[in-house]
Design a protein around this motif. Structure first.
Motif, PDB file in Angstrom:
ATOM      1  N   VAL A   1       0.824  -1.209   0.000  1.00 40.28           N
ATOM      2  CA  VAL A   1       0.000   0.000   0.000  1.00 40.28           C
ATOM      3  C   VAL A   1       0.860   1.262   0.000  1.00 40.28           C
ATOM      4  N   SER A   2       0.311   2.309  -0.616  1.00 42.24           N
ATOM      5  CA  SER A   2       0.994   3.585  -0.782  1.00 42.24           C
ATOM      6  C   SER A   2      -0.057   4.665  -0.508  1.00 42.24           C
ATOM      7  N   GLY A   3       0.280   5.663   0.302  1.00 44.57           N
ATOM      8  CA  GLY A   3      -0.678   6.743   0.546  1.00 44.57           C
ATOM      9  C   GLY A   3      -0.913   7.534  -0.729  1.00 44.57           C
ATOM     10  N   GLY A   4      -2.090   8.103  -0.906  1.00 43.73           N
ATOM     11  CA  GLY A   4      -2.361   8.914  -2.101  1.00 43.73           C
ATOM     12  C   GLY A   4      -2.262   8.082  -3.355  1.00 43.73           C
ATOM     13  N   ASP A   5      -1.447   8.537  -4.291  1.00 40.56           N
ATOM     14  CA  ASP A   5      -1.201   7.812  -5.535  1.00 40.56           C
ATOM     15  C   ASP A   5       0.241   7.295  -5.540  1.00 40.56           C
ATOM     16  N   PRO A   6       0.476   6.070  -5.963  1.00 42.96           N
ATOM     17  CA  PRO A   6       1.833   5.496  -5.879  1.00 42.96           C
ATOM     18  C   PRO A   6       2.885   6.199  -6.737  1.00 42.96           C
ATOM     19  N   SER A   7       2.467   6.918  -7.797  1.00 45.79           N
ATOM     20  CA  SER A   7       3.454   7.592  -8.655  1.00 45.79           C
ATOM     21  C   SER A   7       3.881   8.942  -8.094  1.00 45.79           C
ATOM     22  N   ILE A   8       3.141   9.489  -7.153  1.00 45.46           N
ATOM     23  CA  ILE A   8       3.441  10.822  -6.636  1.00 45.46           C
ATOM     24  C   ILE A   8       3.974  10.691  -5.207  1.00 45.46           C
ATOM     25  N   TYR A   9       5.310  10.630  -5.101  1.00 46.01           N
ATOM     26  CA  TYR A   9       6.004  10.423  -3.833  1.00 46.01           C
ATOM     27  C   TYR A   9       5.564   9.129  -3.152  1.00 46.01           C
ATOM     28  N   GLY A  10       5.210   8.141  -3.951  1.00 41.06           N
ATOM     29  CA  GLY A  10       4.763   6.872  -3.383  1.00 41.06           C
ATOM     30  C   GLY A  10       5.712   5.733  -3.727  1.00 41.06           C
ATOM     31  N   MET A  11       5.207   4.511  -3.675  1.00 40.53           N
ATOM     32  CA  MET A  11       6.044   3.322  -3.793  1.00 40.53           C
ATOM     33  C   MET A  11       6.273   2.848  -5.233  1.00 40.53           C
ATOM     34  N   ALA A  12       5.599   3.440  -6.227  1.00 46.23           N
ATOM     35  CA  ALA A  12       5.664   2.898  -7.588  1.00 46.23           C
ATOM     36  C   ALA A  12       7.084   2.868  -8.156  1.00 46.23           C
ATOM     37  N   SER A  13       7.843   3.959  -7.966  1.00 42.26           N
ATOM     38  CA  SER A  13       9.151   4.024  -8.627  1.00 42.26           C
ATOM     39  C   SER A  13      10.119   3.024  -8.023  1.00 42.26           C
ATOM     40  N   LEU A  14      10.051   2.863  -6.722  1.00 34.08           N
ATOM     41  CA  LEU A  14      10.979   1.936  -6.070  1.00 34.08           C
ATOM     42  C   LEU A  14      10.709   0.509  -6.551  1.00 34.08           C
ATOM     43  N   VAL A  15       9.447   0.145  -6.648  1.00 38.98           N
ATOM     44  CA  VAL A  15       9.088  -1.192  -7.138  1.00 38.98           C
ATOM     45  C   VAL A  15       9.520  -1.344  -8.593  1.00 38.98           C
ATOM     46  N   ALA A  16       9.208  -0.355  -9.418  1.00 39.46           N
ATOM     47  CA  ALA A  16       9.551  -0.436 -10.841  1.00 39.46           C
ATOM     48  C   ALA A  16      11.065  -0.557 -11.010  1.00 39.46           C
ATOM     49  N   GLU A  17      11.795   0.283 -10.294  1.00 40.85           N
ATOM     50  CA  GLU A  17      13.246   0.287 -10.416  1.00 40.85           C
ATOM     51  C   GLU A  17      13.822  -1.074 -10.000  1.00 40.85           C
ATOM     52  N   TYR A  18      13.317  -1.599  -8.917  1.00 42.04           N
ATOM     53  CA  TYR A  18      13.814  -2.887  -8.420  1.00 42.04           C
ATOM     54  C   TYR A  18      13.467  -4.024  -9.381  1.00 42.04           C
ATOM     55  N   VAL A  19      12.201  -4.077  -9.807  1.00 42.41           N
ATOM     56  CA  VAL A  19      11.742  -5.186 -10.648  1.00 42.41           C
ATOM     57  C   VAL A  19      12.408  -5.145 -12.019  1.00 42.41           C
ATOM     58  N   TYR A  20      12.448  -3.961 -12.669  1.00 40.70           N
ATOM     59  CA  TYR A  20      12.996  -3.906 -14.024  1.00 40.70           C
ATOM     60  C   TYR A  20      14.514  -4.028 -14.034  1.00 40.70           C
ATOM     61  N   SER A  21      15.191  -3.521 -13.007  1.00 37.62           N
ATOM     62  CA  SER A  21      16.653  -3.586 -13.060  1.00 37.62           C
ATOM     63  C   SER A  21      17.179  -4.952 -12.611  1.00 37.62           C
ATOM     64  N   THR A  22      16.452  -5.634 -11.714  1.00 37.87           N
ATOM     65  CA  THR A  22      16.917  -6.973 -11.304  1.00 37.87           C
ATOM     66  C   THR A  22      16.242  -8.052 -12.152  1.00 37.87           C
ATOM     67  N   ARG A  23      15.381  -7.626 -13.084  1.00 39.68           N
ATOM     68  CA  ARG A  23      14.579  -8.565 -13.885  1.00 39.68           C
ATOM     69  C   ARG A  23      13.902  -9.608 -13.004  1.00 39.68           C
ATOM     70  N   ALA A  24      13.378  -9.142 -11.886  1.00 37.30           N
ATOM     71  CA  ALA A  24      12.690 -10.044 -10.956  1.00 37.30           C
ATOM     72  C   ALA A  24      11.497 -10.686 -11.661  1.00 37.30           C
ATOM     73  N   ASP A  25      11.315 -11.961 -11.413  1.00 39.24           N
ATOM     74  CA  ASP A  25      10.262 -12.720 -12.084  1.00 39.24           C
ATOM     75  C   ASP A  25       8.951 -12.546 -11.312  1.00 39.24           C
ATOM     76  N   VAL A  26       8.319 -11.385 -11.502  1.00 35.82           N
ATOM     77  CA  VAL A  26       7.087 -11.111 -10.758  1.00 35.82           C
ATOM     78  C   VAL A  26       6.152 -10.282 -11.635  1.00 35.82           C
ATOM     79  N   ASP A  27       4.880 -10.563 -11.483  1.00 37.65           N
ATOM     80  CA  ASP A  27       3.865  -9.854 -12.248  1.00 37.65           C
ATOM     81  C   ASP A  27       3.371  -8.721 -11.347  1.00 37.65           C
ATOM     82  N   PHE A  28       3.650  -7.444 -11.718  1.00 38.71           N
ATOM     83  CA  PHE A  28       3.183  -6.374 -10.832  1.00 38.71           C
ATOM     84  C   PHE A  28       2.363  -5.324 -11.567  1.00 38.71           C
ATOM     85  N   GLU A  29       1.452  -4.728 -10.826  1.00 37.06           N
ATOM     86  CA  GLU A  29       0.540  -3.739 -11.399  1.00 37.06           C
ATOM     87  C   GLU A  29       0.326  -2.605 -10.401  1.00 37.06           C
ATOM     88  N   VAL A  30       0.447  -1.367 -10.872  1.00 34.74           N
ATOM     89  CA  VAL A  30       0.167  -0.212 -10.015  1.00 34.74           C
ATOM     90  C   VAL A  30      -1.314   0.141 -10.138  1.00 34.74           C
TER      91      VAL A  30
END
Lengths: 249, 249
Positions: free
Chosen positions: A79-108
């Protein structure tokens, strides 16, 4: 083939649970694990049927790793307060998943960000073009923050300030207000504290008043700095959209 | 005492009905009249139990007057795509009600704005500070649009462009892309068409490519112009929030 998991990064909106989207509510209901900061988890605890894993501020990276790990074989909501793209958790998840090529299906799952709930409480502080700046220098160098604030004011944007203050950095708020005074003058500033939450408070002030007493502004506050078109009409702060240049009532 | 009415200005989000808030859905369900532009009304028609009054673009002022009139003794919803404060109906209602001191109880129900649903489709185009500019010069003089775009680019904001083009003003999009080239160079631009709606399309392009063939961009499109930190990682557009300056995976 083993069943695959899913990671939802869920924007839960500004506070009022009625401002959850239908999709966010459904994701929280169907999740086997829900991870998040204590403050946010508290707001949606009654909706969750799975296991809740709370963590503190500063533990975001560990939280994301844990969520990604669990989501390999479970339905998980982060969970992320407000919207995940605006000072929320979306970028950290995206950065981690795309750069480590983690095998996970994720959706914001997007949410209502604070500015959209706070602006109408003042009247209509934002109506179109605007710039959003955080005064926190935890993740952005302070020189960048100052440059952005100055350029946004010069561009005659309504400037919306997230994270305007904290006990650690009241001096930064005072410096920011000095820039507002210098570029735009002692213009009205709309203040919304705890939008749609308990102890909600709404008032209009000025940079000079904030410099004199910065204690009125805390980290649960959002500020709206007028642009050249913003008016105070019967106590309300309104930035017209330009219809009045085209139409008469 | 006769019963009083209520006017809700309802943000219905970017398209997908699942992105309505619980509060918006309830307001639409309980309204005796629902007013709005045909395109938006179409999306929520199945939720409405009361009478629907559709109107066209350009009829916004009449629509607001009608809604205010009905809301003196009825529950009325005026629908707005995305969020009502961001190029939506909130300012027109606020301006009309506060300046004419219309005797009506009105409330804006915020919604998910297009940028919040579109940014994650690209990866994570926005993660924090950003500026929002519309290229429409219907309500804002073009010189103001150009000035804002230039200042936002100079401030190294991720710049989010709403209403980038229409059949009437393709030349304006080309001029805007010229400014991007001049200030930031031939940087990646994320494009999302019809976010969360039918015919959704997502791709990354550049100002030079748009100048060469502006027909790829229409009025249902939103653009994300990179800032100096935006990266393309495995085909995804990501603006990190700064965690990578502080942490290692």
């Amino acid at each position: 083939m083993r069943s695959r998991g899913k990671l939802y990064v869920v924007g839960i909106g500004p506070g009022d649970v009625e401002l959850l989207t239908l999709k966010a509510k459904r994701a929280l209901e169907e999740s086997e694990f829900v991870l998040g900061h204590k403050t946010y988890v508290e707001r949606i605890r009654h909706i969750v049927k799975g296991k809740i894993i709370e963590s503190k501020m500063g533990e975001e990276v560990e939280r994301v790793k844990k969520a990604v790990q669990l989501a390999k074989s479970h339905i998980v909501s982060l969970v992320s307060g407000g919207d995940p793209s605006i000072y929320g958790m979306a970028s950290l998840v995206a950065e981690y998943v795309y750069s480590t090529r983690a095998d996970v299906d994720f959706e914001v799952i997007p949410g209502v960000t604070a500015l959209c709930s706070a602006s109408p409480l003042l009247g209509c502080a934002v109506s179109g073009d605007h710039a959003v700046v955080s005064l926190s220098d935890l993740l952005t160098p302070w020189e960048t923050v100052e440059k952005r604030l100055r350029k946004a004011l010069e561009g005659d944007f309504v400037v919306v300030i997230y994270n305007p203050s904290s006990r650690r950095r009241v001096d930064k708020l005072v410096r920011a207000m000095g820039i507002v005074l210098e570029v735009r003058g002692n213009v009205p500033i709309g203040v919304v504290k705890n939008a749609t939450r308990e102890k909600e408070s709404v008032f209009v002030t000025t940079p000079k008043d904030i410099i004199e007493d910065p204690s009125k502004i805390d980290m649960h506050t959002i500020l709206f700095i007028s642009n050249s078109e913003t008016m105070i009409v019967n106590g309300k702060m309104i930035t017209p959209r330009g219809y009045s240049r085209k139409y008469r009532w």
